[in-house]
Enzyme design. Sequence first.
Site, mmCIF file in Angstrom:
data_model
loop_
_atom_site.group_PDB
_atom_site.id
_atom_site.type_symbol
_atom_site.label_atom_id
_atom_site.label_comp_id
_atom_site.label_asym_id
_atom_site.label_seq_id
_atom_site.Cartn_x
_atom_site.Cartn_y
_atom_site.Cartn_z
ATOM 1 N N HIS A 272 47.949 -41.725 -93.894
ATOM 2 C CA HIS A 272 46.885 -41.291 -93.289
ATOM 3 C C HIS A 272 45.704 -41.514 -93.736
ATOM 4 C CE1 HIS A 272 50.070 -38.090 -92.738
ATOM 5 N NE2 HIS A 272 49.357 -37.709 -91.447
ATOM 6 N N LYS B 298 55.265 -43.047 -89.948
ATOM 7 C CA LYS B 298 54.108 -42.578 -89.178
ATOM 8 C C LYS B 298 52.667 -43.098 -89.734
ATOM 9 C CE LYS B 298 51.184 -38.203 -88.501
ATOM 10 N NZ LYS B 298 51.022 -36.977 -88.944
ATOM 11 N N LYS C 53 25.727 -48.544 -67.071
ATOM 12 C CA LYS C 53 25.679 -48.803 -65.478
ATOM 13 C C LYS C 53 25.024 -50.359 -65.083
ATOM 14 C CE LYS C 53 26.018 -44.485 -63.295
ATOM 15 N NZ LYS C 53 25.411 -43.569 -62.214
ATOM 16 N N ASP D 241 27.688 -44.349 -55.836
ATOM 17 C CA ASP D 241 26.683 -43.602 -55.903
ATOM 18 C C ASP D 241 26.003 -43.447 -54.651
ATOM 19 O OD1 ASP D 241 26.971 -42.420 -58.600
ATOM 20 O OD2 ASP D 241 25.693 -43.758 -59.526
HETATM 21 P P1 NAP Z 1 18.231 -42.423 -65.630
HETATM 22 O O1 NAP Z 1 18.267 -43.961 -64.814
HETATM 23 O O2 NAP Z 1 17.829 -42.354 -67.024
HETATM 24 O O3 NAP Z 1 16.776 -42.327 -65.040
HETATM 25 C C1 NAP Z 1 16.061 -40.794 -65.467
HETATM 26 C C2 NAP Z 1 14.814 -40.296 -64.239
HETATM 27 O O4 NAP Z 1 14.381 -39.150 -64.692
HETATM 28 C C3 NAP Z 1 13.720 -41.399 -64.707
HETATM 29 O O5 NAP Z 1 12.904 -41.567 -63.390
HETATM 30 C C4 NAP Z 1 12.993 -40.614 -65.635
HETATM 31 O O6 NAP Z 1 11.480 -40.787 -65.425
HETATM 32 C C5 NAP Z 1 13.070 -39.283 -64.874
HETATM 33 N N1 NAP Z 1 12.778 -38.192 -65.996
HETATM 34 C C6 NAP Z 1 13.510 -37.880 -67.003
HETATM 35 N N2 NAP Z 1 12.997 -36.801 -67.701
HETATM 36 C C7 NAP Z 1 11.717 -36.333 -67.064
HETATM 37 C C8 NAP Z 1 10.958 -35.471 -66.847
HETATM 38 N N3 NAP Z 1 10.896 -34.628 -68.225
HETATM 39 N N4 NAP Z 1 10.046 -35.282 -66.114
HETATM 40 C C9 NAP Z 1 10.002 -36.098 -65.101
HETATM 41 N N5 NAP Z 1 10.708 -37.060 -64.819
HETATM 42 C C10 NAP Z 1 11.638 -37.239 -65.955
HETATM 43 O O7 NAP Z 1 19.059 -41.475 -65.089
HETATM 44 P P2 NAP Z 1 19.976 -41.450 -63.584
HETATM 45 O O8 NAP Z 1 21.281 -42.284 -64.070
HETATM 46 O O9 NAP Z 1 19.064 -42.181 -62.530
HETATM 47 O O10 NAP Z 1 20.377 -40.025 -63.512
HETATM 48 C C11 NAP Z 1 19.412 -39.090 -63.353
HETATM 49 C C12 NAP Z 1 20.139 -37.541 -62.929
HETATM 50 O O11 NAP Z 1 20.910 -37.674 -61.752
HETATM 51 C C13 NAP Z 1 20.904 -36.946 -64.135
HETATM 52 O O12 NAP Z 1 20.671 -35.705 -64.216
HETATM 53 C C14 NAP Z 1 22.527 -37.191 -63.588
HETATM 54 O O13 NAP Z 1 23.258 -36.403 -64.259
HETATM 55 C C15 NAP Z 1 22.189 -37.105 -61.990
HETATM 56 N N6 NAP Z 1 23.061 -38.060 -61.281
HETATM 57 C C16 NAP Z 1 23.885 -37.205 -60.389
HETATM 58 C C17 NAP Z 1 24.812 -37.960 -59.477
HETATM 59 C C18 NAP Z 1 25.758 -37.186 -58.667
HETATM 60 O O14 NAP Z 1 26.875 -37.649 -58.243
HETATM 61 N N7 NAP Z 1 25.245 -35.946 -58.224
HETATM 62 C C19 NAP Z 1 24.927 -39.258 -59.845
HETATM 63 C C20 NAP Z 1 24.156 -39.798 -60.790
HETATM 64 C C21 NAP Z 1 23.504 -39.185 -61.504
HETATM 65 P P3 NAP Z 1 10.742 -41.901 -66.439
HETATM 66 O O15 NAP Z 1 11.110 -43.355 -65.984
HETATM 67 O O16 NAP Z 1 9.400 -41.557 -66.302
HETATM 68 O O17 NAP Z 1 11.413 -41.756 -67.714
#
Ligand code: NAP
Length: 492
Positions: free
Chosen positions: A119, A146, A291, A327
């Site tokens: 281990h 093991k 991504k 997506d």
């Molecule tokens: P990301 O690339 O990190 O983008 C995040 C976005 O949120 C940016 O535009 C950021 O703005 C903004 N943001 C973060 N905190 C903020 C705040 N306090 N006030 C205002 N704007 C804020 O993330 P992502 O991959 O696009 O994902 C975003 C969300 O979508 C997540 O919650 C994720 O779980 C969800 N999602 C859902 C699905 C689904 O299938 N339903 C699929 C993909 C993602 P800034 O540029 O100013 O930082």
Amino acid sequence: MSEICISLCPESVKEALKELKEGEKIGDLTELRLDYIKDINRENLEGILSKKTKPVIITNRNKKEGGHFAGSEEERLCILKRAMELKADFIDIEISSGHEVISEMIRDKKETRIICSYHNYKETPDIKDLEDIYEKIRSFNPDLVKIATFAKSVNDNFKVFTLLKNKKDLITLCMGIRGQISRILAQKFGSPLTYACLREDKSTADGQIGAKDLIDIYNFHSINIDTKILGVIGSYAENSLSKFIHNENFKKEGLNYIYIPFKTEPEELEGFMINFRKFNFHGSAVTIPHKVEIMKYLDCIEERTQKIGAVNTVVNDKEKLKGYNTDYQGAIRALEEKVRLKGKRALILGAGGAARAIGYGLKEKETEIIIANRREEKARKLAGELNVKYCSLNNIDKELYDIIINTTSVGMYPDAGRSVIEKKYLRGKTVFDIVYRPMVTQMIKDGKSVGAAIVEGYIMLLYQGVEQYKLWTGIMPDEKVAKKILFEQLKK
Ligand code: NAP
């Protein structure tokens, strides 16, 4: 065939009898950790062993080896020898017990089989060192070897898979959350057994998975050498809900696939993708933060996905890794169930990866778009690529749109009470919040209360997953099953 060994850690002889019964109901065999049993001695061991109905491994580990046995080394070995007299099926004796002790055990073992174990709770040594450890243990001539090591990286799992090649007498696994892959895939790579716990609060090693989860979620007994491996690559992959959905559909359709979390940090991604190819993994979902970065490790990227600039799905097509983005398909399908998109005006809040995918999808549907982001510069950049308008999140004319889409993480658990936009702007619109944890976000609550048409984030999640499943298997999953499981998981 690999078996599930339930590792039991009862604190008393009475508890041992109870756990043995429970463990034997679920597992193929049990491991009784005598070092946890406070009142264990040479005399009362017989009472436990006489009650077993399945094979048992007897282990009595001292503190130096990560165990709990508080007595002397002499007492520890004396109890193990008594277990052999009582014809325990297996005894686990650590390599650190020394040449003399191990040789004596092997000489006197009669019907008991000896597992000689190593281990390492700190790390997984390099493959050459692991081979040396194996050879050293092998030289004692035990029945089984093991080797259990701690996974500091997702890539440590591949070291133990490599070690397993051409060895029939080796049980090996990685401990820790990053090592769970090795526990789930024991059967695929040839470890004769995997250790599991009765319940999560009863684990005897870091990263041990509940036996019921191994069976119910990962279909452990169906995994074999031909099983195609899928999973999700991400820093928080362990929180993904897809494992519940995809594995259930594989079971239902009788497809020989397994879907598991690949918890991978940015600095591990390159190594992981090398291993992904080497071990011929069949595909993966890709999530935060990989991504974009993953694109450089792929052989080709589907045309629309190339434009979006982010991959959420990888397919291994005859050893060529192809990247896709589902997506945008999930989002567009979810929206189109509620609203005709052509000629409509959509406000996208946020300019991250999801906004980018949805923006491209809406462009294709000839929807007029404006992007509003907290950091205006990011909105400007994405709007430039899409050739649409943009503004700052603090400065939008909120009345002008038919559809309002939140792609920011605002409102996501644990910040669930917040919405990125005031309720009064949602009246009469189609409101789509892609956040799905919680299932009903503040923005969705607000939209409902002012009579807006609602599109919930989990519907997008469901549909993008359906597209991934089709890409990997060529088959449409049962959406009803997928939706039911997603609902159950999100409500927890
Ligand atoms: P990301 O690339 O990190 O983008 C995040 C976005 O949120 C940016 O535009 C950021 O703005 C903004 N943001 C973060 N905190 C903020 C705040 N306090 N006030 C205002 N704007 C804020 O993330 P992502 O991959 O696009 O994902 C975003 C969300 O979508 C997540 O919650 C994720 O779980 C969800 N999602 C859902 C699905 C689904 O299938 N339903 C699929 C993909 C993602 P800034 O540029 O100013 O930082």
